[in-house]
Design an enzyme around this catalytic site. Structure first.
Site, PDB file in Angstrom:
ATOM      1  N   HIS A  26      23.333  20.056  11.864  1.00 25.87           N
ATOM      2  CA  HIS A  26      24.653  20.068  11.224  1.00 25.87           C
ATOM      3  C   HIS A  26      25.068  21.492  10.922  1.00 25.87           C
ATOM      4  CE1 HIS A  26      23.767  21.119   6.944  1.00 25.87           C
ATOM      5  NE2 HIS A  26      22.555  20.684   7.256  1.00 25.87           N
ATOM      6  N   CYS A  27      26.391  21.687  10.830  1.00 27.11           N
ATOM      7  CA  CYS A  27      26.944  22.971  10.387  1.00 27.11           C
ATOM      8  C   CYS A  27      27.672  22.713   9.077  1.00 27.11           C
ATOM      9  CB  CYS A  27      27.860  23.560  11.458  1.00 27.11           C
ATOM     10  SG  CYS A  27      29.269  22.512  11.877  1.00 27.11           S
ATOM     11  N   ALA A  28      28.641  23.528   8.731  1.00 25.20           N
ATOM     12  CA  ALA A  28      29.307  23.406   7.426  1.00 25.20           C
ATOM     13  C   ALA A  28      30.102  22.119   7.291  1.00 25.20           C
ATOM     14  CB  ALA A  28      30.221  24.607   7.194  1.00 25.20           C
ATOM     15  N   THR A  29      30.654  21.630   8.399  1.00 27.63           N
ATOM     16  CA  THR A  29      31.525  20.456   8.317  1.00 27.63           C
ATOM     17  C   THR A  29      31.160  19.335   9.269  1.00 27.63           C
ATOM     18  OG1 THR A  29      33.051  21.436   9.941  1.00 27.63           O
ATOM     19  CG2 THR A  29      33.513  21.861   7.611  1.00 27.63           C
ATOM     20  N   ARG A  30      30.291  19.591  10.267  1.00 31.67           N
ATOM     21  CA  ARG A  30      30.081  18.612  11.334  1.00 31.67           C
ATOM     22  C   ARG A  30      28.614  18.234  11.524  1.00 31.67           C
ATOM     23  NH1 ARG A  30      33.307  22.043  15.702  1.00 31.67           N
ATOM     24  NH2 ARG A  30      33.335  23.550  14.006  1.00 31.67           N
TER      25      ARG A  30
END
EC number: 2.7.1.211
Length: 467
Positions: A26-30
Site C-alpha cells: 500500500h501507499c498513502a491512499t491506495r
C-alpha cells in the site's frame, strides 16, 4: 457500514481470491495488489465495496483507492488473512517488468525524481513566502520599506531558496544510484563533485565568466542546478559500480570499488557526459519554452486539457524534469499554473456529480473525492467518479483547458512545483494569489456547469452503482 475485516475479505474475493494474488502493498491512499491473472478481477464488484473510491490497473499493479488512514487499516486486515505482503518499493521493482519500454522508462524516471520533489516543494514554498514578506504593502504594515530589510535576512532567505538547486546534481545522482542498484552514498559524492567550489560556477559562466579548458578544447564548469548530466552520470556510475564489484575480491571491495567508480565517473562526467547532456538539457528547456510561449493561450488550452489524460497513462512524471529546469533557470514555473486548472476542474466535475445525484453511495463517494481533488489529488475523483461515467471526465478536461488558457494569457507562474489548487496557493504569494484563485475558480465553474447541464444524470448510475 461494513467493518474493515469484511471490506478486506470482499476486496480479496473480488480480485479473484487468494490464489490469484501474488502480493499486496500500500501507499498513502491506495491498496496495491499484484495479481496472476487480471481477467479474474471483477471491476464492478470492487468499485461497489464500501469505502472503495475507485480502482484501476496501472504499472503492473491493481490499485484500489481507499484514502489516507483507511488504506492502512484495510491493509492490516489483509495481512491477517495470511496473504503475502511486501513494501511498495519492492512491489514496484516487480511491477517494472511489465508494460512497454516507454512505460518502464517513465516509471524509472518517476522513481528517481519523486523522492526529490518534497525538498523542491519546500523550496518553492520558501520562495513564495519570501515574495509575500518582501512586498511593499506587507512591509508597510510594519512601518518598513524594502530598503529597511537587513542583508542578513536576505542572506537567510537565499539559503532557504537556493540550496536545493545549488546541490540538485547531488540529489539527482544519489537517487539515480539508488534506483539503478548502486551505492547511494557514492552517487551523492559524485553529485557533490559536479558542484565542487573548485570548478567555475555554472551561473557565473552563463553570465560571462570563463570555464576551465582541459586538453585545450574541453570546457569544464560546475553543474549547479543541472539535472540531465547528474542523471546520466548516475545511471552509468551505478552500472559501472556493479561491474567493478563483481570483479574485485571481497577483501578489497571496500577500498577499490568506490575508488575506481568515483575516479572513472568524475572524469567521464566532467569531460564527456556533462558537456554533452548539459547541451541536450538546454535544447529541452528551449523546446519547452517554445510550447509555453505559444500565442493566444494555446499552450494553456492544450496542456490544461490533456494533463489529466496524461496522468491516467502514468507517464506524467516525465514533466518533473521540465518543471525542475524551469525553476532552476527562471525561478518560476508557468506549467504549474496551467495544470492546477486541470486538477481543479476534475474536482469541479466530481462536485457536480455529488450534488446532483440522489444515490447516497455515489454522493458519499463523489463529494469527498472532489475535495481530495481540490487538495491536489485527483485519483479518487477521476477513477472513482468521472471516468466511470465518462462525460464528467470530458467536462473536467474542458474546464482544465479553459482554466489553462486563462493562466497562459495572464502569464501566471508559480514559485515551485508538485502542489496544486488549495495547497498550491502557497506558490503564488508573491503578488499572484488573486489571479491564481480566479483561474482555479474559473476551471471549477466551467467543469461544474458543463457536468451539471450535460455530463451526468441519475439514469446513468443504474448501470454501474447499486445503493
Amino acid at each position: 457500514m461494513s467493518d474493515n475485516k469484511q471490506i478486506a475479505k470482499e476486496i480479496i474475493d473480488a480480485v479473484g481470491g487468494e490464489n490469484n494474488i501474488q502480493s499486496v502493498a500500500h501507499c498513502a491512499t491506495r491498496l496495491r495488489v499484484m495479481v496472476n491473472d487480471k481477467e479474474q478481477i471483477d471491476q464492478g464488484t470492487v468499485e461497489n465495496i464500501d469505502k472503495v473510491k475507485g480502482a484501476f490497473f496501472n504499472s503492473g499493479q491493481y490499485q484500489i483507492i481507499l484514502g489516507t488512514g483507511t488504506v492502512n487499516r484495510i491493509y492490516e486486515e489483509v495481512e491477517k488473512m495470511g496473504l503475502k505482503s511486501t513494501t511498495k518499493s519492492e512491489q514496484s521493482k516487480e511491477a517494472k517488468k511489465s508494460g512497454n519500454v516507454l512505460q518502464r522508462a517513465v516509471r524509472t524516471l518517476g522513481d528517481v525524481f519523486v523522492p526529490i520533489i518534497p525538498v523542491l516543494v519546500a523550496t518553492g514554498l520558501f520562495m513564495g513566502l519570501r515574495g509575500l514578506v518582501m512586498q511593499e504593502k506587507i512591509l508597510a504594515l510594519f512601518g518598513m520599506t524594502p530598503a529597511d530589510v537587513s542583508e542578513n535576512f536576505i542572506l537567510f532567505t537565499q539559503i532557504l531558496t537556493d540550496t536545493a538547486f545549488i546541490f540538485l546534481p547531488a540529489l539527482v545522482a544519489w537517487s539515480t544510484f539508488r534506483v539503478f542498484g548502486g551505492t547511494p552514498i557514492i552517487g551523492l559524492v559524485l553529485g557533490l563533485m559536479l558542484v565542487s567550489p573548485s570548478l567555475p560556477n555554472a551561473w557565473g559562466v552563463a553570465t560571462g565568466a570563463d570555464p576551465l579548458y582541459f586538453f585545450g578544447f574541453i570546457p569544464v564548469v560546475g553543474y549547479q542546478g543541472a539535472v540531465l548530466p547528474a542523471f546520466i552520470a548516475g545511471i552509468v556510475g551505478a552500472l559501472l559500480e556493479k561491474r567493478i564489484r563483481k570483479r574485485v575480491p571481497e577483501a578489497l571491495d571496500l577500498i577499490v570499488t568506490p575508488f575506481l567508480t568515483l575516479l572513472i565517473m568524475i572524469a567521464a562526467a566532467l569531460f564527456i557526459i556533462g558537456p554533452i547532456f548539459h547541451t541536450v538539457e538546454e535544447y529541452i528547456l528551449q523546446g519547452t519554452l517554445v510550447v509555453l510561449e505559444l500565442p493566444f493561450g494555446i499552450a494553456g488550452i492544450v496542456l490544461g486539457f490533456f494533463n489529466q489524460i496524461i496522468v491516467i497513462t502514468g507517464v506524467h512524471h516525465i514533466f518533473n524534469l521540465l518543471e525542475i529546469q524551469l525553476l532552476e533557470k527562471f525561478g518560476n514555473n508557468p506549467y504549474n499554473a496551467i495544470v492546477t486548472s486541470a486538477v481543479a476542474a476534475q474536482g469541479g466535475a466530481a462536485l457536480a456529480v455529488g450534488l446532483k445525484t440522489k444515490s447516497k453511495k455515489l454522493k458519499a463517494l463523489a463529494l469527498p473525492s472532489s475535495f481530495s481533488a481540490f487538495l491536489g489529488i485527483t485519483e479518487p475523483a477521476i477513477f472513482g467518479v468521472n471516468l466511470r461515467y465518462g462525460k464528467p471526465f470530458v467536462m473536467g478536461l474542458i474546464g482544465g483547458g479553459v482554466g489553462g488558457f486563462a493562466a497562459a494569457i495572464i502569464g501566471l507562474a508559480g514559485t515551485g512545483m508538485a502542489i496544486t489548487v488549495i495547497p498550491g496557493t502557497l506558490l503564488y504569494l508573491n503578488g499572484q494569489v488573486i489571479p491564481y484563485i480566479l483561474v482555479n475558480l474559473l476551471a471549477i465553474a466551467v467543469a461544474f456547469t458543463l457536468t451539471w447541464l450535460f455530463g451526468f444524470s441519475d439514469k446513468k448510475i443504474k448501470e454501474t452503482v447499486q445503493d
